[in-house]
Motif scaffolding. Structure first.
Motif, PDB file in Angstrom:
ATOM      1  N   UNK A  94       0.811  -1.223   0.000  1.00  0.00           N
ATOM      2  CA  UNK A  94       0.000   0.000   0.000  1.00  0.00           C
ATOM      3  C   UNK A  94       0.844   1.273   0.000  1.00  0.00           C
ATOM      4  N   UNK A  95       2.149   1.136   0.175  1.00  0.00           N
ATOM      5  CA  UNK A  95       3.018   2.314   0.314  1.00  0.00           C
ATOM      6  C   UNK A  95       2.877   3.320  -0.832  1.00  0.00           C
ATOM      7  N   UNK A  96       3.012   2.914  -2.093  1.00  0.00           N
ATOM      8  CA  UNK A  96       2.887   3.919  -3.164  1.00  0.00           C
ATOM      9  C   UNK A  96       1.533   4.637  -3.142  1.00  0.00           C
ATOM     10  N   UNK A  97       0.456   3.883  -2.949  1.00  0.00           N
ATOM     11  CA  UNK A  97      -0.877   4.484  -2.918  1.00  0.00           C
ATOM     12  C   UNK A  97      -1.016   5.469  -1.764  1.00  0.00           C
ATOM     13  N   UNK A  98      -0.522   5.080  -0.587  1.00  0.00           N
ATOM     14  CA  UNK A  98      -0.610   5.975   0.578  1.00  0.00           C
ATOM     15  C   UNK A  98       0.207   7.241   0.376  1.00  0.00           C
ATOM     16  N   UNK A  99       1.235   7.154  -0.470  1.00  0.00           N
ATOM     17  CA  UNK A  99       2.054   8.338  -0.768  1.00  0.00           C
ATOM     18  C   UNK A  99       1.539   9.094  -1.993  1.00  0.00           C
ATOM     19  N   UNK A 100       0.472   8.599  -2.610  1.00  0.00           N
ATOM     20  CA  UNK A 100      -0.087   9.261  -3.781  1.00  0.00           C
ATOM     21  C   UNK A 100       0.795   9.157  -5.011  1.00  0.00           C
ATOM     22  N   UNK A 101       1.492   8.030  -5.126  1.00  0.00           N
ATOM     23  CA  UNK A 101       2.431   7.836  -6.230  1.00  0.00           C
ATOM     24  C   UNK A 101       2.015   6.600  -7.024  1.00  0.00           C
ATOM     25  N   UNK A 102       1.921   6.746  -8.326  1.00  0.00           N
ATOM     26  CA  UNK A 102       1.653   5.620  -9.215  1.00  0.00           C
ATOM     27  C   UNK A 102       2.987   4.981  -9.571  1.00  0.00           C
ATOM     28  N   UNK A 103       3.229   3.784  -9.051  1.00  0.00           N
ATOM     29  CA  UNK A 103       4.523   3.122  -9.260  1.00  0.00           C
ATOM     30  C   UNK A 103       4.369   1.905 -10.156  1.00  0.00           C
TER      31      UNK A 103
END
Length: 115
Positions: A94-103
């Motif tokens: 969930x880290x990228x989503x929680x940071x608002x980053x599309x990885x």
């Protein structure tokens, strides 16, 4: 005058670093960017990653511009994830989503970085 020269040299140094970063991503760069995320990923940082962690996630995304860079970042992230036995898979995913980053790079111990 000396201040203007120093500022110009500093700007050129930063531009040079940015240009060279795009040429080859190292695990040292990826690890340094994601160090602020360790407590969150281990379940000790609360429900949200810190702003420093999210800045690191964004930095990794910016490093991974080419397919080769994405594979290198993926391998580095996978290796880092395997070094931390207490890493929580749900927090990592969930880290990228929680940071608002599309990885394009999953944070996982088991990801196949060649795909």
């Amino acid at each position: 005058m000396k201040g203007a020269v120093a500022a110009a040299i500093a700007i050129l140094a930063v531009i040079s670093l940015v240009a060279h970063q795009g040429q080859a991503v190292t695990c040292g760069q990826v690890d340094a960017a994601l160090v602020p995320c360790i407590s969150y990923l281990a379940g000790h940082g609360g429900d949200s990653p810190s702003p420093a962690c999210c800045s690191g996630v964004k930095a990794v995304k910016n490093m991974a511009q080419t397919t080769a860079d994405k594979r290198a970042c993926c391998s580095c992230v996978k290796a880092a994830a395997n070094r931390y036995a207490d890493l929580k898979d749900a927090a990592a995913q969930s880290l990228p989503t929680k940071c608002g980053v599309q990885m394009d790079i999953p944070v996982s111990r088991t990801v196949d970085c060649d795909k």
